[in-house]
Design an enzyme around this catalytic site. Structure first.
Site, PDB file in Angstrom:
ATOM      1  N   ASP A 106      -2.896   1.655   6.840  1.00  0.00           N
ATOM      2  CA  ASP A 106      -2.031   1.226   5.771  1.00  0.00           C
ATOM      3  C   ASP A 106      -1.877  -0.174   5.499  1.00  0.00           C
ATOM      4  OD1 ASP A 106      -1.909   3.920   4.929  1.00  0.00           O
ATOM      5  OD2 ASP A 106       0.079   4.167   5.747  1.00  0.00           O
TER       6      ASP A 106
ATOM      7  N   ASP B 290       0.734  -1.093   0.012  1.00  0.00           N
ATOM      8  CA  ASP B 290      -0.033   0.136   0.027  1.00  0.00           C
ATOM      9  C   ASP B 290       1.005   1.317  -0.163  1.00  0.00           C
ATOM     10  OD1 ASP B 290      -2.496   1.535   0.188  1.00  0.00           O
ATOM     11  OD2 ASP B 290      -1.798   1.910   2.413  1.00  0.00           O
TER      12      ASP B 290
ATOM     13  N   GLU C 214      -1.423  -1.083  -6.132  1.00  0.00           N
ATOM     14  CA  GLU C 214      -2.481  -0.432  -6.801  1.00  0.00           C
ATOM     15  C   GLU C 214      -2.080   0.527  -8.041  1.00  0.00           C
ATOM     16  OE1 GLU C 214      -5.545   1.107  -3.658  1.00  0.00           O
ATOM     17  OE2 GLU C 214      -3.777   1.633  -3.024  1.00  0.00           O
TER      18      GLU C 214
END
Length: 371
Positions: free
Chosen positions: A352, A188, A272
């Site tokens: 996170d 993340d 991501e």
């Protein structure tokens, strides 16, 4: 056997005469690029409403300008040819809607040119490299290039502080065995520290730029007080450039080590697919985003994993990793100021770390559905 490419970057130590030719080549490449772009821009403005006519237009080549500007013959012709190829790529990307219309090159931007291997014109020879128009240039080759790797092209560049570098692009054949995925980690993105992984570990990025910010600002103020173009101004400009280059080198070294460790430890890394530029503008995190170098990090990670037959999995940027409970899967709104994710199911985790767990799960789901 699949063909692979790998680049090696080394420091160059040209003589004063060679350095002059290199800088002259930078200027000629920029000149030819801008000349060709000006003509294309004029043609585009004239025919932009007639796409068929625009496609039939024959664009100028560097040879056209050599007749009028004799000094263009003094530099490497392959460097000029590559300027045309770069413009062609930029032009095609514009028409495909992938980029904006090409911009003119400025002296303030990166100074570089690329030349290609033709009939043995480029060779590495005992602490030197043979290059077109330059002959033998001293090189600090801190690592060997395997003998089975073929040199395809070389890009010469100069930093703002006046250091010269060469990036040697090689091609080699390698059978890459795709690894069976057993170990997966989710990352993340963290504005403060680069990333948190699904094991709960933090990257702990040292914030090299922030650490140097005060010193850099002080030296930049000194520069602003000197007369532009003077000897003292140039000395101070180089001093400022060296600080900036040190930060860039520290960042790059850290990102190389982190990406190598992940590529060695895991068979797949899930991240991501973030729009860093958009995020920086929307959330006003400009300096933080620029400092941690997430884009560079993911680029390093991708090629290091690929070399070993491993995978970098990118999940949709709209996937609600921050809003989802990694334990029960429920979704709720989470404010940016909330650093702990708490759920009605009893879960209480650093936000996170919770996101990294969700990213890992989504990556595993994508891998399963693709199998």
């Amino acid at each position: 056997m699949a063909k692979q490419n790998k680049a090696y970057k080394f420091r160059l130590y040209p003589t004063d005469e060679q350095a002059l030719i290199i800088r002259k080549t930078f200027g000629c490449v920029r000149f030819v690029y801008n000349k060709m772009l000006a003509e294309r821009k004029g043609t585009y403005e004239l025919l932009k409403d007639d796409k068929d006519a625009l496609k039939k237009v024959k664009h100028p080549t560097p040879a056209k300008y050599k007749k009028e500007y004799e000094w263009l013959k003094e530099v490497d012709s392959l460097a000029l040819a590559n300027a045309q190829l770069n413009l062609d790529r930029a032009y095609k990307a514009f028409f495909k809607g992938m980029a904006k219309f090409p911009k003119f090159k400025s002296k303030r931007h990166k100074q570089s040119y690329t030349t290609n291997v033709v009939n043995g014109n480029i060779q590495l020879l005992d602490g030197h490299i043979k290059l077109p128009k330059l002959k033998m240039v001293k090189i600090k080759q801190h690592r060997e290039i395997p003998s089975e790797y073929n040199i395809k092209s070389c890009t010469l560049s100069m930093t703002a502080s006046g250091k010269y570098y060469i990036s040697i692009l090689t091609e080699y054949e390698k059978e890459i065995d795709h690894k069976e995925i057993e170990s997966v980690v989710g990352l993340d993105f963290a504005m403060d520290g680069l990333f948190v992984d699904s094991e709960g570990e933090k990257a702990n990025y040292p914030k090299f730029y922030r650490q140097m910010l005060e010193k850099l600002a002080k030296e930049q103020r000194k520069l602003s007080r000197k007369k532009k173009g003077s000897s003292n101004w140039n000395k101070q400009r180089i001093h400022v450039a060296k600080i900036q280059e040190k930060v860039a080198n520290q960042r790059k070294n850290f990102l190389h080590h982190k990406s190598k460790k992940l590529a060695t430890s895991y068979d797949a890394v899930v991240i991501e697919d973030l729009d860093m530029k958009g995020m920086s503008q929307a959330l006003k995190f400009g300096k933080s985003v620029a400092d941690n170098g997430w884009g560079m990090f993911t680029s390093f990670l991708q090629y290091k994993l690929k070399e070993q037959g491993k995978q970098l999995i990118k999940i949709d940027k709209w996937f609600p990793s921050t809003k989802t409970c990694s334990n029960c899967g429920s979704v709720k709104e989470v404010r940016l100021s909330e650093r702990t994710y708490q759920c009605t199911c009893g879960l209480s985790l650093h936000r996170d770390y919770n996101s990294a767990l969700n990213i890992k799960k989504e990556g595993i789901r994508l891998l399963s559905s693709a199998a």
